[in-house]
Scaffold this motif. Structure first.
Motif, mmCIF file in Angstrom:
data_model
loop_
_atom_site.group_PDB
_atom_site.id
_atom_site.type_symbol
_atom_site.label_atom_id
_atom_site.label_comp_id
_atom_site.label_asym_id
_atom_site.label_seq_id
_atom_site.Cartn_x
_atom_site.Cartn_y
_atom_site.Cartn_z
ATOM 1 N N THR A 1224 0.846 -1.207 0.000
ATOM 2 C CA THR A 1224 0.000 0.000 0.000
ATOM 3 C C THR A 1224 0.874 1.247 0.000
ATOM 4 N N THR A 1227 2.577 1.704 -3.485
ATOM 5 C CA THR A 1227 1.580 2.051 -4.514
ATOM 6 C C THR A 1227 1.132 3.504 -4.345
ATOM 7 N N VAL A 1378 6.264 -2.150 -5.876
ATOM 8 C CA VAL A 1378 4.832 -2.362 -6.104
ATOM 9 C C VAL A 1378 4.627 -3.764 -6.687
#
Length: 1662
Positions: A1224, A1227, A1378
């Motif tokens: 998270t 990203t 990512v």
């Protein structure tokens, strides 16, 4: 006086004033004259329009200013336009330019003094190369594609291969610089001079062609064609040297950029020429009589090698281009072991082992042979060079990393000045040879150049960084392979006493293999950081100081001071992990016990008690996990908050230190980027230090292991042949001579395998083995065997007998050389000295098929194999296995019973074609039928017929009559030796003693014959296991099909699609089990945190820009002329700048504080969301499984259920939360960065579209391939670890058989297979990172380009451009994370999916239709049982096992139930407890239908004794009464009934004495008695005995039968008979056949009927 030069055509009217000056043109006294001149204005204006906007802007501005002044300055206007311009056309394109006053083609001063001619000369080599190579490339290699080639090209590196690639890349870079310089210089000329940039362009094309051409020649191994390149380099070198010489003559020096570039080109061409000469020197392909013939590397001739990194060219090496087919192919079909092939020879475990071994042994000197060599030094000697190479790459990458901040600083600084061209003075000063030469210093002031430099620096930095990672990982893997081989080699030589005395346990060896070698490998991965980081930190601090002065040191010190805190957190993390591991081991142990005894727990209704005990342990584990989560989140928080804190400290200090000012945007954002760079090494430092400490401990443990005692030299037995891996080297003349056709099958067999006997020589020697004056010890120097003088006659059967523990097995091991020889000798006759077939007392199996276990490396001979199988009566057992003798058995295979394992071990010894066979008590786990069969068929017939020497250790004295020679042992010495006759005559006492023992054994014989043989029982268990397993597999397949159907609603998606899909449903399931509030908190805090971080940086951009006034400048510079007042308005509206600044500072500080707080909140929420999910998932899983119907445990392998509680739970507990957090974070960072850049320069969005497409495909391909490679890595690791542990367990057998070489071979193969998978996985990670890094670099270039080339779109002020570029730089770091986190999460979510699949299991219906309160307290009081039309099945999908059974059992009646195997006896016992599906009829006990009762009530009121005795770890009290409801008296009474009272009283602690796991510290018989006592404790009026006396001897059983009759005189007892004899006197006998009740009457009545099934069963003892 200022002067503006403008070129204009010399028109007729101007002629009179035309003066020849150094810069030819017209001198006009006044600018006004120039513009009002009768003929010039129109032309001049045309000219002004054509020149760039800025120049016109400056002139017009100048004119406006001069009007206001009284004295206009003198301006010289120089005009000089080309003829084409007069006709209104564009600028002319001519090679030498078209200046009117200069004849560019004039050579009157000598040809070489014409600059244009020299440039034209420079074109010649390039054109020559293109002219010759293009036909060769297109014709020669175009046709080559049709040829059949090896599966990959015959990559062959010519000498200087890497050097050539590096030089060519440098050449390309210099050509780009030359081209750029030409273009910029051309701007300073009046007309276009093609010769300034054309040769550079052609040079670039030629250099590219040269490397393509070279690559093709190299792959086709045709060096003669390299001559073309040699000529090209020579020509290019000569022409460039001429150019340089002419420059020097015309006073062009290093201050001019073109001079520097030319000098560089001369050097590069010279070096390339040198490389070419070197190839000629080595390969002798031209100018020499006999050229050298070279074949491609041997690895490439072996088609199995697929790991091509060492063989491909430098470009493919640095970008992992060769991985493309594998990674893209994974989409079509999964990557299998076959696809990744073998390792190149240099990376194989053997090669590396020999290197490490040499480095280790070389340290032993003749003066001090016992000195322990240093492992560190050995590692450095063997693997130091690649580590140094990796460190060099790392240093280069780190230094290039600083180019980012510096280029950002430059771009922001010069952004507004970039459009200003060179002044007239500069042009005049720098014109030589008729053209303008750009000063070197100008280059770094050009923002476009800086943007390209930034891009190239990033590309190079990332390439070096990935190269550094790859080299360390490869070296780490090589080191691990070498260490594993070293440990294995040592293990095979470990003295048996070391193992048996517990100095070196199996656990320690497993730890060395699984943990210590990995620690060292990881340390090697991280070790370049140890010396790269300090340099990086120092450089970073110096640059910060250069940018921001002392205040930067404050920020840096914040980072440095917080580094120890991170180290502290890291150590705490390691500690909590250790404690949670201990709790999790404890929890697993309890769970395993529950699952193994689940049937008993359900029958006694104890599942909740045991479930509670597991939950308690889980509670402790969760406390540790809470700490673990807390420290993890602290670590993440520190990493995120430190840069914010450092930036805050720096700018606040700067503000007050410099008197209320802030740095310019250029410095501010360069500093920001530097802080981001600095945090990484400091964050990693704690990890590296931790690994370094762990590595020190690992090396210490390894050193101790390598120095431990080895087995004595037993060259007397193997014919003085050394057994070692080095033999590979010593006998074969170094590693080079290893047989390459089958590279891993190097000839170990030749010198280490016992030669198989051809014909048996005539038996001349009558003694096979002789021991004289033998004193042997197990290591403590106290002799275990003393004064041994024995002989083993050749070709005869020798038996060794004696009591337990008198040294029989030790005597065999002493003869095999496993014990320490204190005194005496063991002699072996010559022909027997090779290998001995040896079957140990404790059976030892390999993780392999039954056939492989029996043949054990010998060639397969069908006839012999069948004979052995029959002799050991293994055929019936093999028939039951799902794949016959191809079924995997052993640790990871099917669990066989003791007897089955023992017979396979004996079969192995019989099958081997050796002179001598040692059998150590082969009958211990066999019943009488099998023992007799094995003795007759196996030993007497099979071995004796073959005239083999057999030594048999046994307790079965009835076989002594078959012995040719007997050795009687007592207390570690030989009591008697001779034939049975000798002993009968000479030692009557001993003979009589044997006779009485034999009589007792004969009684045992009767007992054995009466029973349904143990073997039948084993086979029954096996059949049940498989029958259920097949059903389970069937169900699994159906489940999978259902799942697939669910997923593919559209029926369009292919396997590809499914494999690349992200399991969103599973992710959601994981999140929701963490709680919706936590999910909401996590998502909102994450979004808020990233918004605040963007706000901090945005505010900084506004603040630095406004204070430094660059927003104003930016707008004017960007061409929105006329809006100049904007700059004044900002500061001219009466506000106090200091106050304004203070307001900025306050907001900045507040935002930073908010950012730090949010960092803390987010890191905590993710971890605790994970913890909450883990807690709920485990709790639900445990409850589901414990309350599942018994059928679930029959059809689900125990290992599968345990996996959910071990590996899968561990992943959910510890691995998913950090992965989720990292995913998270990276990203959101990437998205916020792209958002920021797009808002500042919207033009960036154009470039974003193709980049996003590229990124999508990269991640899509990578995720699928990574998953496959990870699976391969995991699946190849397990066999390797198992091989180590099984070798350690079977050392004596392996050494007796002399199979060390074969096992080493297997270990090397397994290590290489695992290393191949791991190498491919790390290469795939590099493949991804290189691509995402390059994408990141393109993003930076696009962001810089958008702000430089499209400044009018968007709001690009200096500060905001700095902000955009700083963000673009962070994208480079996070893009690959990512994808990698996504791939990891996908693999980890599989654990959640597996746990979920179990959560769908249906539970038993515990409620019932009656309430527990309605059941009378003392039910069942009488014990009356009515069964009406009962039909029972295990599963609705299966056939019924009981059909329409009707019977009535009176209160207190003793009932016996019998029938053949599979007749449904045990199913009836389960029906009483409602454990099976009673789909018709009912059982009524004391007037209540049991189906209506709550299960807990029903099961807690009945008693049962099972066939398999189950005890749990804990105390005796806990085993008898886990509910803690009974008094001690009641417990003692039960123990007395079960004949255990005296035994328990003798134990320390009495009732609280410890019971080990599974009751291992009691014999099987005692365990069964405990189970009886357990049933007596629960005083129920109904007792069911399910074959309960199977493992008790006859005498004890008789006592028990009486006890049961007296203690349970008034209760109903249902006995399911294992031995029919035990129910002969029953009041009612029920005989079942195929699930139907066929006979019921009293025992004597049924016996009286000759044709009754019962009497048939009694007669056949079945």
């Amino acid at each position: 006086m200022s002067c503006v030069c403008i070129s204009c055509p010399p028109c007729l009217q101007c002629k009179p004033q035309y003066n020849k000056t150094s810069h030819s043109g017209i001198k006009i006294r006044d600018i006004g004259d120039a513009l009002t001149h009768s003929a010039c204005p129109q032309k001049l204006r045309q000219r002004l329009d054509i020149r760039n906007e800025t120049l016109s802007l400056r002139i017009f501005t100048f004119l406006r200013v001069s009007k206001d002044q009284t004295k206009a300055p003198l301006v010289t206007l120089t005009a000089n336009c080309s003829k084409t311009m007069q006709s209104g056309g564009g600028m002319a394109l001519s090679f030498c330019g078209d200046d009117q006053d200069i004849n560019s083609y004039s050579v009157k001063d000598g040809m070489l003094n014409n600059g244009c001619f020299v440039d034209a000369l420079n074109l010649v080599p390039h054109v020559f190369l293109l002219f010759i190579t293009f036909p060769i490339l297109f014709i020669g290699w175009g046709s080559q594609s049709s040829k059949v080639q090896i599966h990959h090209n015959t990559w062959l590196h010519f000498p200087g291969h890497n050097m050539r690639w590096i030089l060519t890349f440098s050449l390309l870079f210099v050509h780009v610089c030359e081209f750029a310089e030409g273009i910029v210089s051309n701007k300073g000329m009046s007309t276009n001079h093609l010769h300034l940039f054309m040769p550079a362009f052609m040079g670039f094309i030629a250099a590219t062609t040269s490397v393509v051409y070279y690559h093709n020649i190299e792959t086709s191994n045709f060096p003669k064609l390299l001559l073309v390149l040699f000529i090209y380099w020579v020509l290019a070198f000569i022409t460039k040297s001429i150019k340089l010489w002419k420059f020097a003559e015309h006073y062009v020096g290093p201050q001019h950029l073109r001079f520097c570039i030319t000098a560089l080109l001369v050097v590069l061409y010279g070096l390339l020429m040198g490389v070419e000469i070197n190839v000629i020197r080595v390969r002798k392909y031209v100018f020499f009589a006999n050229p050298q013939k070279v074949k491609p590397p041997e690895d490439l001739q072996d088609l199995g090698v697929r790991f091509l990194q060492p063989f491909v060219n430098l470009l493919s090496k640095s970008t992992y281009w060769w991985m493309n087919p594998l990674i893209m192919g994974a989409h079509k079909r999964p990557i299998e072991l076959k696809k990744i092939g073998k390792l190149p020879i240099a990376m194989r475990a053997l090669t590396n082992y020999l290197q490490l071994k040499d480095a280790y042994e070389d340290q032993r000197t003749a003066e001090d042979p016992n000195r322990a060599p240093s492992i560190w030094r050995s590692m450095y000697r063997a693997f130091g060079r690649p580590i140094l190479l990796s460190s060099t790459f790392r240093y280069l990458a780190d230094l290039l990393g600083f180019a980012g901040p510096l280029c950002i600083s430059g771009i922001v600084k010069y952004l507004n000045n970039s459009s200003v061209g060179p002044t007239a003075k500069e042009i005049e000063a720098n014109t030589h040879l008729g053209v303008y030469f750009m000063p070197s210093i100008e280059l770094l002031k050009d923002t476009s150049v800086l943007a390209v430099l930034l891009f190239l620096a990033l590309i190079l930095q990332r390439t070096f960084l990935q190269a550094s990672y790859y080299v360390t990982i490869e070296t780490g893997i090589n080191l691990r392979g070498a260490l594993l081989a070293m440990i294995y080699n040592k293990m095979l030589r470990l003295s048996t006493s070391n193992m048996s005395m517990g100095e070196m346990t199996l656990g320690q060896i497993n730890n060395l293999v699984a943990i210590e070698t990995n620690q060292l490998m990881w340390f090697l991965f991280l070790c370049p950081n140890l010396w790269a980081m300090p340099v990086q930190i120092v450089m970073g601090v110096i640059l910060l100081y250069y940018l921001l002065g002392c205040s930067a040191l404050v920020g840096a010190s914040v980072i440095v001071l917080l580094a120890p805190v991170q180290y502290l957190i890291a150590t705490k993390l390691a500690d909590t992990q250790k404690s949670s591991l201990e709790h999790s081991t404890e929890r697993l142990k309890k769970t395993t016990e529950i699952l193994k005894g689940i049937k008993l727990l359900k029958l006694y209704a104890w599942e909740n008690i045991f479930c509670g005990s597991v939950e308690d342990t889980r509670g402790k584990e969760l406390t540790s996990l809470k700490n673990f989560a807390f420290y993890t989140s602290m670590s993440i928080f520190m990493n995120a908050a430190i840069p914010i804190a450092a930036v805050l400290a720096t700018f606040v200090t700067y503000y007050f230190w410099t008197g209320n000012t802030v740095p310019a945007p250029a410095e501010a954002f360069a500093a920001l980027a530097l802080f981001h760079i600095l945090v990484t090494p400091l964050f990693l430092l704690s990890t590296v230090v931790r690994f370094a400490v762990k590595a020190l401990f690992s090396v210490q443990k390894l050193g101790e292991f390598l120095q431990s005692d080895e087995i004595g030299d037993d060259s007397w037995r193997n014919g003085d042949m050394p057994v070692s891996m080095e033999a590979g080297k010593k006998h074969m003349g170094g590693t080079k001579a290893i047989n390459r056709k089958q590279p891993m099958r190097y000839q170990m067999d030749n010198y280490e395998q016992p030669t198989r006997r051809q014909m048996r020589p005539s038996e001349t020697e009558d003694v096979a083995v002789k021991v004289s004056n033998g004193f042997f010890s197990w290591g403590s120097n106290l002799s275990t065997l003393s004064d041994i003088n024995i002989r083993i006659p050749t070709g005869q059967l020798t038996m060794i007998v004696g009591q337990v523990g008198c040294g029989k097995s030790s005597l065999l091991l002493a003869m095999l050389g496993e014990m320490q020889n204190i005194d005496g000798r063991v002699f072996w006759s010559n022909k027997n000295r090779y290998s001995v077939a040896y079957a140990t007392q404790k059976s030892w199996l390999l993780n392999a098929t039954v056939e492989e276990n029996i043949t054990f490396g010998s060639p397969f001979n069908k006839q012999r194999y069948k004979a052995v199988i029959d002799a050991c009566s293994l055929q019936p057992d093999i028939d039951l296995l799902p794949f016959g003798d191809q079924t995997e058995i052993g640790e990871r295979g099917i669990n066989l019973s003791g007897g089955q394992r023992q017979r396979i071990c004996v079969a192995r010894a019989l099958y081997q074609n050796t002179n001598i066979v040692f059998l150590d008590d082969p009958f211990s786990a066999l019943d009488i039928h099998l023992s007799d069969h094995l003795m007759q068929e196996g030993i007497l017939k099979f071995l004796q017929d073959d005239k083999r020497t057999v030594v048999l250790v046994t307790h079965k004295l009835q076989y002594l009559i078959h012995a040719d020679w007997i050795i009687a042992m007592k207390d570690g010495s030989v009591l008697r030796e001779g034939t049975l006759k000798d002993i009968q005559t000479h030692d009557i006492e001993l003979y009589e003693h044997w006779k009485t023992l034999m009589n007792r054994q004969d009684h045992g014989l009767e007992k054995d014959i009466q029973q349904d043989s143990q073997t039948t029982l084993e086979r029954k268990t096996l059949r049940r296991a498989f029958y259920s397993r097949e059903a389970k597999n069937q169900m699994d397949d159906e489940d999978e099909e259902e799942e697939e159907e669910e997923e593919d609603d559209d029926n369009m998606s292919t396997t590809t699609n499914r494999r690349s899909k992200i399991p969103w449903r599973v992710c959601w399931c994981y999140m929701s089990s963490g709680g919706f509030f936590m999910v909401f908190l996590m998502v909102s805090s994450k979004l808020l945190k990233h918004s605040v971080i963007v706000a901090i940086d945005y505010w900084l951009a506004i603040w630095t820009s406004k204070t430094n006034g660059t927003i104003g400048n930016g707008t004017i510079g960007n061409g929105t002329f006329g809006n100049e007042t904007f700059g004044n308005e900002t500061f001219g509206n009466g506000t106090d700048p200091a106050k304004d600044d203070y307001h900025y500072l306050l907001v900045f500080t507040t935002l930073c504080a908010a950012g730090i707080t949010l960092c803390l909140i987010t890191s905590l929420t993710v971890e605790f969301l994970g913890l909450s999910a883990a807690t709920n998932l485990h709790h639900n899983l445990l409850n589901k499984i414990i309350h599942a119907p018994i059928r679930f445990f029959d059809i689900t392998p125990l290992g599968q259920i345990l996996n959910r509680f071990s590996a899968d739970t561990n992943i959910i507990d510890q691995h998913i939360p950090p992965t989720l957090e990292s995913l998270t974070r990276s990203t959101l960072l990437c998205l916020s960065a792209i958002g920021v850049i797009s808002s500042i320069t919207p033009a960036f969005l154009i470039a974003l579209v193709p980049l996003a497409v590229a990124f999508y495909f990269i991640q899509k391909y990578f995720r699928v391939a990574s998953k496959d490679l990870q699976d391969l890595d995991d699946s190849t690791q397990l066999p390797l670890l198992c091989h180590f542990s099984e070798t350690a367990e079977g050392l004596t057998t392996i050494r007796a058989f002399r199979h060390e070489a074969r096992f080493k071979q297997r270990m090397l193969e397994l290590t290489d297979t695992n290393n191949t998978a791991y190498l491919f996985l790390s290469a795939a990670n590099r493949w991804l990172e290189v691509r995402t890094d390059y994408l990141g670099a393109v993003i930076v270039l696009a962001a810089a380009g958008a702000s430089i080339w499209f400044p009018s779109i968007g709001l690009a002020s200096g500060g905001l451009v700095g902000l955009g570029l700083t963000y673009a730089l962070t994208v480079t770091n996070y893009l690959n994370w990512v994808v990698r986190n996504l791939a990891d999460l996908e693999v980890q979510m599989a654990a959640v999916k597996k746990v979920n699949s179990f959560l769908g299991t249906e539970s038993e219906n515990y409620e019932g239709t009656m309430d527990a309160s309605q059941v009378p307290e003392n039910w069942p009081q009488d014990g009356e049982i009515k069964i009406q039309d009962l039909c029972v099945r295990y599963d609705p999908m299966l056939k019924p096992v009981l059909k329409h059974v009707n019977m009535y059992i009176e209160p207190g009646q003793k009932v016996g139930i019998c029938g053949r195997t599979g007749s449904g006896k045990s199913s009836l016992s389960l029906a009483f407890f409602n454990m099976v599906d009673m789909f018709e009829g009912k059982i009524v006990i004391d007037g209540i239908d049991i189906c209506k009762l709550p299960l807990q009530t029903l099961r807690s009121r009945l008693s049962i004794i099972l066939q398999d005795p189950v005890l749990f770890s804990g105390s005796i009290r806990f085993n008898l009464d886990p509910e803690r409801t009974c008094t001690d008296d009641r417990l003692w009474e039960a123990l007395e009934i079960a004949q255990l009272k005296n035994m328990v009283k003798a134990l320390p602690g009495g009732l609280d004495a410890v019971v080990n796991e599974g009751g291992e510290n009691f014999s099987v018989g005692q365990r069964q008695l405990f189970c009886l006592a357990r049933a007596f404790v629960r005083k129920s009026s109904i007792l069911i005995m399910d074959e309960a006396t199977a493992s008790i001897d006859m005498a004890t059983e008789n006592i028990l039968q009486k006890v049961v009759m007296t203690a349970f005189a008034d209760r109903t007892v249902v006995t399911i008979a294992h031995r029919v004899a035990s129910i002969l006197n029953a009041e009612q006998v029920l005989v079942f056949s195929s699930g139907i009740l066929v006979e019921k009457d009293s025992g004597p009545n049924l016996l009286a009927q000759e044709d009754s099934l019962f009497s048939v069963l009694v007669r056949t003892h079945k």
